[in-house]
Structures are given as C-alpha cells and as structure tokens.
Motif scaffolding. Structure first.
Motif, PDB file in Angstrom:
ATOM      1  N   HIS A  68     -10.670  -6.922 -31.632  1.00  0.00           N
ATOM      2  CA  HIS A  68     -11.608  -7.558 -32.557  1.00  0.00           C
ATOM      3  C   HIS A  68     -12.332  -6.522 -33.403  1.00  0.00           C
ATOM      4  CE1 HIS A  68     -15.318 -10.020 -33.474  1.00  0.00           C
ATOM      5  NE2 HIS A  68     -14.364 -10.823 -33.854  1.00  0.00           N
ATOM      6  N   ASP A  69     -12.764  -5.437 -32.779  1.00  0.00           N
ATOM      7  CA  ASP A  69     -13.412  -4.363 -33.533  1.00  0.00           C
ATOM      8  C   ASP A  69     -12.431  -3.714 -34.506  1.00  0.00           C
ATOM      9  OD1 ASP A  69     -15.795  -4.829 -32.281  1.00  0.00           O
ATOM     10  OD2 ASP A  69     -15.637  -3.160 -30.874  1.00  0.00           O
ATOM     11  N   CYS A  70     -11.167  -3.616 -34.088  1.00  0.00           N
ATOM     12  CA  CYS A  70     -10.160  -3.069 -35.007  1.00  0.00           C
ATOM     13  C   CYS A  70      -9.968  -3.966 -36.221  1.00  0.00           C
ATOM     14  CB  CYS A  70      -8.830  -2.906 -34.275  1.00  0.00           C
ATOM     15  SG  CYS A  70      -8.759  -1.526 -33.114  1.00  0.00           S
ATOM     16  N   TYR A  71      -9.977  -5.282 -36.015  1.00  0.00           N
ATOM     17  CA  TYR A  71      -9.789  -6.212 -37.128  1.00  0.00           C
ATOM     18  C   TYR A  71     -10.853  -5.981 -38.205  1.00  0.00           C
ATOM     19  CZ  TYR A  71      -7.065  -8.831 -33.628  1.00  0.00           C
ATOM     20  OH  TYR A  71      -6.179  -9.215 -32.659  1.00  0.00           O
ATOM     21  N   HIS A  72     -12.062  -5.667 -37.768  1.00  0.00           N
ATOM     22  CA  HIS A  72     -13.188  -5.529 -38.699  1.00  0.00           C
ATOM     23  C   HIS A  72     -13.535  -4.067 -38.999  1.00  0.00           C
ATOM     24  CE1 HIS A  72     -14.168  -9.823 -38.691  1.00  0.00           C
ATOM     25  NE2 HIS A  72     -13.898  -9.813 -37.399  1.00  0.00           N
ATOM     26  N   ARG A  73     -12.694  -3.162 -38.543  1.00  0.00           N
ATOM     27  CA  ARG A  73     -12.911  -1.725 -38.759  1.00  0.00           C
ATOM     28  C   ARG A  73     -14.284  -1.291 -38.254  1.00  0.00           C
ATOM     29  NH1 ARG A  73     -10.307   1.128 -42.476  1.00  0.00           N
ATOM     30  NH2 ARG A  73     -11.325   2.816 -41.316  1.00  0.00           N
ATOM     31  N   THR A  74     -14.672  -1.768 -37.077  1.00  0.00           N
ATOM     32  CA  THR A  74     -15.955  -1.396 -36.488  1.00  0.00           C
ATOM     33  C   THR A  74     -15.780  -0.677 -35.151  1.00  0.00           C
ATOM     34  OG1 THR A  74     -16.149  -3.594 -35.452  1.00  0.00           O
ATOM     35  CG2 THR A  74     -17.222  -3.278 -37.601  1.00  0.00           C
ATOM     36  N   LEU A  75     -14.580  -0.187 -34.893  1.00  0.00           N
ATOM     37  CA  LEU A  75     -14.340   0.542 -33.648  1.00  0.00           C
ATOM     38  C   LEU A  75     -14.962   1.929 -33.701  1.00  0.00           C
ATOM     39  CD1 LEU A  75     -12.739  -0.048 -30.976  1.00  0.00           C
ATOM     40  CD2 LEU A  75     -10.894   1.341 -31.942  1.00  0.00           C
ATOM     41  N   GLY A  76     -15.092   2.460 -34.926  1.00  0.00           N
ATOM     42  CA  GLY A  76     -15.687   3.778 -35.096  1.00  0.00           C
ATOM     43  C   GLY A  76     -14.677   4.877 -35.360  1.00  0.00           C
ATOM     44  N   SER A  78     -10.849   6.204 -37.608  1.00  0.00           N
ATOM     45  CA  SER A  78     -10.233   6.157 -38.925  1.00  0.00           C
ATOM     46  C   SER A  78      -9.270   4.983 -39.048  1.00  0.00           C
ATOM     47  CB  SER A  78      -9.471   7.457 -39.197  1.00  0.00           C
ATOM     48  OG  SER A  78      -8.356   7.561 -38.321  1.00  0.00           O
ATOM     49  N   LYS A  79      -8.807   4.745 -40.258  1.00  0.00           N
ATOM     50  CA  LYS A  79      -7.871   3.648 -40.496  1.00  0.00           C
ATOM     51  C   LYS A  79      -6.567   3.863 -39.744  1.00  0.00           C
ATOM     52  CE  LYS A  79      -5.670   0.982 -44.186  1.00  0.00           C
ATOM     53  NZ  LYS A  79      -5.508   0.812 -45.655  1.00  0.00           N
ATOM     54  N   VAL A  80      -6.058   5.098 -39.759  1.00  0.00           N
ATOM     55  CA  VAL A  80      -4.811   5.391 -39.054  1.00  0.00           C
ATOM     56  C   VAL A  80      -4.991   5.197 -37.550  1.00  0.00           C
ATOM     57  CG1 VAL A  80      -3.157   7.205 -38.472  1.00  0.00           C
ATOM     58  CG2 VAL A  80      -3.977   6.972 -40.825  1.00  0.00           C
ATOM     59  N   ALA A  81      -6.096   5.694 -37.019  1.00  0.00           N
ATOM     60  CA  ALA A  81      -6.372   5.529 -35.590  1.00  0.00           C
ATOM     61  C   ALA A  81      -6.532   4.051 -35.231  1.00  0.00           C
ATOM     62  CB  ALA A  81      -7.624   6.309 -35.202  1.00  0.00           C
TER      63      ALA A  81
END
Length: 361
Positions: A68-76, A78-81
């Motif tokens: 879910h955090d990956c979907y919203h780019r809130t994992l902390g 980079s995009k590649v990671a």
C-alpha cells in the motif's frame, strides 16, 4: 486533493509536515514484514502450525501495508526501489502488486463510484464478501492488467511469471514449507477483500466513504492500516504518521471520523461532534414523517411524532442510538431542531450514550 477545495475544515488541517520520513522509519517500512515471514517458515519447518499461522497472518498484514505504501510512494525509498519492493511482495504474497496498484489508485480517484472495482466490494453483505473473496482477488488483478499502460502491463506479466514459478516449484518439489506458504497465501488473498476493503468501507457513502479505527491495540496489530479515512483524505501522508493525522482530524474535522471499523470496540470510546456555523445545512421530512436534519451532509434523523420547536439540540434529553451509513439516530423528540442555520455548541458522545455538551451556550 479534491476534498480540500470544497471543505473548509479539511483545508485547515496541517499535513505537509507529516510527509517526511526519517531513516529509521524508512528502514522499518522496508523490513516490516520480513521477521514474520521468516518466523512463519521456521515454524512450519518445525511443525509449530499455530505459531506458523499467526506469523503468516502478521506477515500478510505487514506486507499489505508495505504494498500500500508502495502504491502511494510513501515507503520512503526511490522509485526504482519501490518497483523492486513490489516484485518481492508479489513473489511472497502471491498476487500481482503491480496490477493491484492500478486498481487501488483508481479506487482513490473514484471512491465507491461506478468505476471503483475495489471499493464496491464493500457494498456486498459481509458473508458474500468473504465467500466470494477469490473472485475479488482475481477482479482487482484483472482490472489492473487490462487497464494499465503497455509498460505497466509488462510489470504485471513479470509478476505473474514469478508467482507461477513459485507455485509450480511448490507442487513439483512438494517441499512442506513452500507448500504451506503457497496454500496460506492463496487463502489470505481470498480474505483480503473482506478484511482490507469491506471492513473499512461498508455502510459508507460517496461523501464520507471510509471508516477509521481508534482502538490502540487494533491499530497496533494492523500496523495502522485502519486509519482509513485519514489515508483517503491525505494519501501522501505515510502510514507511520497516520496516528498524528488522526488526532488533527478529530480536533478540526471530527465529522469525517465518526464511523469506526469495529463499532463494538468504539462503544466505549468517546467520539467528538463539533458544530460550527455551517454544520446544519438543511432540514426536511422523510416519507415516514421523521424530521431529517443534514449535518455537514450527514443525515441526523429525529424519530419524532410531534413537530420540534427548539433551535438547539438538547445536551440532556437526546440520546444517540446508532451511527450507521452516516445516520445519527436520536431517540427522544424533545428539544430537536425545527429550523436552524447554525449550532453554537460542542458536543461529545459515546456511541450509544447520551450527548454531553463540552462548550458553553
């Protein structure tokens, strides 16, 4: 965020400061599910099946949060990671997270709307949401695959190839740990529609379209995933900071947070109702003769047999019976509203308890 432009109370909430994550928080986000995954495998290898199942449960819930955090780019990261993390989660959860990402972001664009394949699962009765869970899992992945861009479809195909490789290996080798993991994850994916969608959206409407949990133990055990209306209103805020965002919502815009995920636990939890000059927007009468008052576009029904005459809700005589589908049901007819443009009190109420006035008249 489309909610902020037409809602004065939400526009007053500070949230930008909650977007930033520290190094420790980022490491926590990345590694969150790993200990539970390893413990489940070890437990299965030792035939400690109860411990294995409990560990698998927490792995799947933690992995849901990570995805879910990956979907919203809130994992902390980079995009590649983020993309690499989604591949790892697809392999271990045995579902295409790249496909589900598209479906989930569409859910945010049109929550509980006609195109919301994910959220509309909450319109089913609870037992159908459970029994039909396999159909839900397929539907959210199929929608993502068929509506993605060509580049993202390739990512979904890679997910599917990796998942197929894991399942095929399990059935060829019949390795007990791998077989256990595959079977448990397949069951988990069939239940995710009920636990991750139905539980936080059922009984909601297109105005206040998600619930939120305030019980600290439940939020601890679900890794803050049940702060759901907070997430919908401010999806750029990482899950780590949703508890703080919830406090701000409860203070400034409590009308958004009155629908608990687990109502039975909320019956002893104090919920705030704050009224302001623009709270009561209109009053009408339904086809049963009940007086219906709209509070910030939520319906407050007074099951009165006589026409109310007062212009303020009484803090002493009215009792909240239930809060369902954004309806606030008042038991007693006395001291209800006949025609008002505002209320100048602050009230709080335990769900199922008597209203208590916090401010002065």
């Amino acid at each position: 965020m489309r909610h902020l432009s037409n809602n004065h109370s939400l526009a007053n909430i500070e949230w930008q400061d909650l977007r930033q994550l520290g190094v420790t928080e980022t490491v926590y986000n990345v590694l969150l599910s790993l200990p539970f995954l390893l413990l489940s495998w070890w437990s299965a290898a030792q035939s400690f099946w109860l411990l294995a199942l409990v560990s698998s449960f927490f792995f799947f819930v933690a992995a849901l949060r990570q995805a879910h955090d990956c979907y919203h780019r809130t994992l902390g990261v980079s995009k590649v990671a983020t993309e690499l993390m989604l591949f790892m989660l697809s392999i271990t959860m045995l579902c295409s997270t790249h496909a589900i990402r598209h479906t989930h972001l569409n859910h945010h664009r049109d929550p509980l709307g006609d195109s919301d394949v994910e959220g509309n699962w909450a319109r089913l009765p609870w037992y159908k949401a459970i029994v039909g869970g396999g159909k839900f899992s397929i539907a959210i992945q199929w929608f993502g695959l068929t509506h993605e861009s060509r580049r993202n479809r390739l990512l979904v195909v890679i997910d599917m190839v990796l998942i197929s490789a894991v399942i095929t290996t399990a059935f060829i080798t019949m390795h007990p740990v791998l077989m256990y993991h595959v079977l448990v994850m397949l069951v988990a994916n069939m239940l995710v529609g009920f636990f991750a969608v139905w539980s936080v959206h059922h009984g909601c409407d297109e105005l206040v379209y998600a619930r939120s949990e305030r019980h600290p133990l439940i939020n601890l055990l679900t890794f803050n995933l049940l702060y759901h209306i907070e997430h919908h209103l401010f999806p750029a805020v990482p899950t780590n900071h949703l508890p703080e965002l919830a406090k701000r919502l409860d203070t400034i815009a409590p009308e958004w947070t009155q629908q608990p995920v687990i109502p039975i636990l909320a019956s002893k939890t104090l919920c705030s109702i704050q009224t302001a000059n623009d709270v009561i927007s209109k009053k009408t009468t339904n086809n049963k003769g009940d007086n219906v008052i709209y509070i910030n576009n939520h319906i407050a029904k007074n099951n009165a047999n006589s026409q109310p005459t007062r212009t303020k809700l009484s803090a002493n005589t009215n009792r909240v019976l239930a809060i369902n589908n954004s309806d606030i049901l008042f038991k007693k007819p006395a001291d209800h509203v006949s025609h008002v443009s505002h209320l100048d009190h602050k009230y709080s109420c335990p769900i199922g308890g008597a209203l208590k006035r916090l401010g002065s008249a």
